[in-house]
Design a protein around this motif. Sequence first.
Motif, PDB file in Angstrom:
ATOM      1  N   THR A  27       0.812  -1.216   0.000  1.00 20.28           N
ATOM      2  CA  THR A  27       0.000   0.000   0.000  1.00 20.28           C
ATOM      3  C   THR A  27       0.844   1.264   0.000  1.00 20.28           C
ATOM      4  O   THR A  27       0.355   2.326  -0.373  1.00 20.28           O
ATOM      5  N   THR A  28       2.120   1.163   0.441  1.00 19.36           N
ATOM      6  CA  THR A  28       2.968   2.365   0.477  1.00 19.36           C
ATOM      7  C   THR A  28       4.028   2.375  -0.616  1.00 19.36           C
ATOM      8  O   THR A  28       4.412   3.433  -1.100  1.00 19.36           O
ATOM      9  N   ASN A  31       2.958   4.011  -4.005  1.00 19.78           N
ATOM     10  CA  ASN A  31       2.830   5.473  -4.078  1.00 19.78           C
ATOM     11  C   ASN A  31       4.052   6.120  -4.717  1.00 19.78           C
ATOM     12  O   ASN A  31       3.933   7.091  -5.468  1.00 19.78           O
ATOM     13  N   ASN A  52      -4.612   2.833  -7.085  1.00 21.18           N
ATOM     14  CA  ASN A  52      -4.688   2.700  -5.629  1.00 21.18           C
ATOM     15  C   ASN A  52      -6.131   2.643  -5.155  1.00 21.18           C
ATOM     16  O   ASN A  52      -6.469   1.904  -4.233  1.00 21.18           O
ATOM     17  N   PRO A 148       5.127  -0.195   6.440  1.00 23.03           N
ATOM     18  CA  PRO A 148       4.789   1.140   5.929  1.00 23.03           C
ATOM     19  C   PRO A 148       6.003   2.046   5.779  1.00 23.03           C
ATOM     20  O   PRO A 148       6.045   2.893   4.877  1.00 23.03           O
ATOM     21  N   PRO A 152       8.276   3.150   1.121  1.00 26.40           N
ATOM     22  CA  PRO A 152       8.807   4.274   0.353  1.00 26.40           C
ATOM     23  C   PRO A 152      10.312   4.167   0.083  1.00 26.40           C
ATOM     24  O   PRO A 152      10.783   4.573  -0.981  1.00 26.40           O
ATOM     25  N   LEU A 283       1.518   9.151   8.357  1.00 24.96           N
ATOM     26  CA  LEU A 283       2.401   8.506   7.386  1.00 24.96           C
ATOM     27  C   LEU A 283       2.097   8.950   5.953  1.00 24.96           C
ATOM     28  O   LEU A 283       2.976   8.894   5.086  1.00 24.96           O
ATOM     29  N   TYR A 284       0.873   9.376   5.710  1.00 29.87           N
ATOM     30  CA  TYR A 284       0.508   9.956   4.408  1.00 29.87           C
ATOM     31  C   TYR A 284       1.016  11.388   4.300  1.00 29.87           C
ATOM     32  O   TYR A 284       1.551  11.815   3.263  1.00 29.87           O
TER      33      TYR A 284
END
Length: 489
Positions: A27-28, A31, A52, A148, A152, A283-284
Amino acid sequence: MSPMRMNPKIAVGVVFVASLFMSIMDTTIVNVALPAIGREFGTDPAGVGVINVGYLVSLAVFVPLSGWLGDRFGTRRVFLASLALFTVASLLCGAAGSMTSLTLYRILQGAAGGLLTPVGMTMLFRAFPQEERMRATRILMLPTAVAPAAGPVLGGWLVDGWSWHWVFIVNVPVGLAALVFGLLALPDYRAERAGRFDAAGFLLSAVGFGAAMYALSEGASQGWGSARIVASALVGGCALAALVVVELRLPEPMLDLRLFRDRIFRTTNLLSLFSGAAFLGMLYLFPLLMQDALGMDALHSGLMVFPEALGVMLASQIASRLYPRIGPRRILATGSAVVACCLALMATIGPDSNLWAVRALMFVTGYAMSHVFMPSQTAAFATIGARDTGAASTLYNAQRQLGSALGVAVLGTVLTAVGAVTVNASGTPVANLAAYRAAFLTAAGLALAAAAISLLVRDSDAAATMRAVPAGGTGEGAAESVAEPVGKG
C-alpha cells in the motif's frame, strides 16, 4: 497436502508475518511509483491514482467475506488461496502493458489482500491461547511497523535504479516462499459450524464499504462537493445503515455486529479507529511535507520515516512486559497522549528544522504508537469466544481499513481546504506550511480522542490476556482447545 508436524505458533507466525509484510508494504511502495507509471502510460497524476483506489475499494469489499470463508472452508485453504492470488496478481501488475490492465490486476490484489489479513489474524489468535495473546500481537508488530516505513525506501530505490515494474514483482519471491512453507507446515482451524451464506449482508457490505472507501479515498482530491463523491458517500452511508438493520436481525450474519455489545471489544475498536486514523494519516502527510514542501527526494523522504519503525520494534519488547503487570488502560492512555504531543510538534517542522531532531521525533512517535497498537489489539479479543474469533477478526480489520482511509481523507481535506500551495510576493507558487501545520494538529486531535477513549478501557475485562504463561508451558493444549487443527485443507 497434509501439513508436516510443527508447532502451530511457529508455522502460523512465519507465514502470516511474511504475508502481512508483503500486503501492508504494497500500500505504500506503490505510491512512490505513481509518477513513473503515469509517465509511461501518458496518464496525469489525478488519473494514475485509480490503481490505488481500485485496490482499496476491492480490499474493503472482501474483508467482510473473510470470516465466513475461513469458517466454511478452513483458514488454511482460504489463506493459502488468497496468498497465491496475491502473488499471481503482483506478477501480473508488474507485467501490465496498459493502465486498464494494471487497474484490473490491482483489484485482484485488493481482493486477495482483503482476505489475507483477517484470516491470518484468526489463525494467529487461534494458535495462541489467551495468556499468550501479547506474544502473538508482538509478532504482528514487525510487519505493521516496518512495512509502511520500508515501502517508500524500497520503492524509491527500485524505481530509481530499475523501473516501476519491480515494486510489484518484488512481492513474487516473498509470496512463493510463504506459499511453499504454508503448504508444508500450516495447520487448519475450522469453526464447528460456519452457518449459511449471508447474501444480503455480503451485497450490502460490498456496496457500503466499497462506496465509503471510494469517497474517503477520493474526496480530498476531487472535492467533497463533487457529484461523484456525494453520490458515493450517500450510497455507502445508506448501504451501511441497511447493513446494520439486516445483520442485527439475522441469526447467522456475515458481520456479527452483536459482538460490539462486548464492552472491551467495542471500546478498543473505537480507540483503534481514531489512533489508526491519526498514525496512518501522519504517514501519508509526512512524506508530502518532506517532498513537496521541503524539496526532499522520495528515497531520502522514506529514510526520514524509518526511525518510526525502529521505535515500534524497540517498544514492542517493553510494552509486552508492562501489559501483564499494569494492564492495558494506563499504557493506552499514556501512549496515545505521547503520540498526540509528537504529532503536534510535527506542526513546527520547517526548512530550518534540524533533521536529526525530526528523526528523533519520528522515533518517539513509533515508540509511543507501539504502546497503543499492541495493548489495544491484545485486549480487543480478551473476552471473545473461540467460535467468534473469525467474526471478530473480520470486524476488527474492517474498522482498521476504514480508520486508515479516514485519516488520509481528513488530513487531505484539511491540507486542501487551507491550501497546500500559495503564491509569494513575486508571484511564484510555494508550499504553504500553514496547511501542513493545520493537518498535523488535526492528526494530534485524533490521537487525543484515542487517549480519551482509552480511559474507558477496564483492565478487569482484559484479565484473561494478562495471566502469566506457566513455566515451561507452550500453550499448545490451549491452542488446540480453541479450534482443533483438522490436519489438511
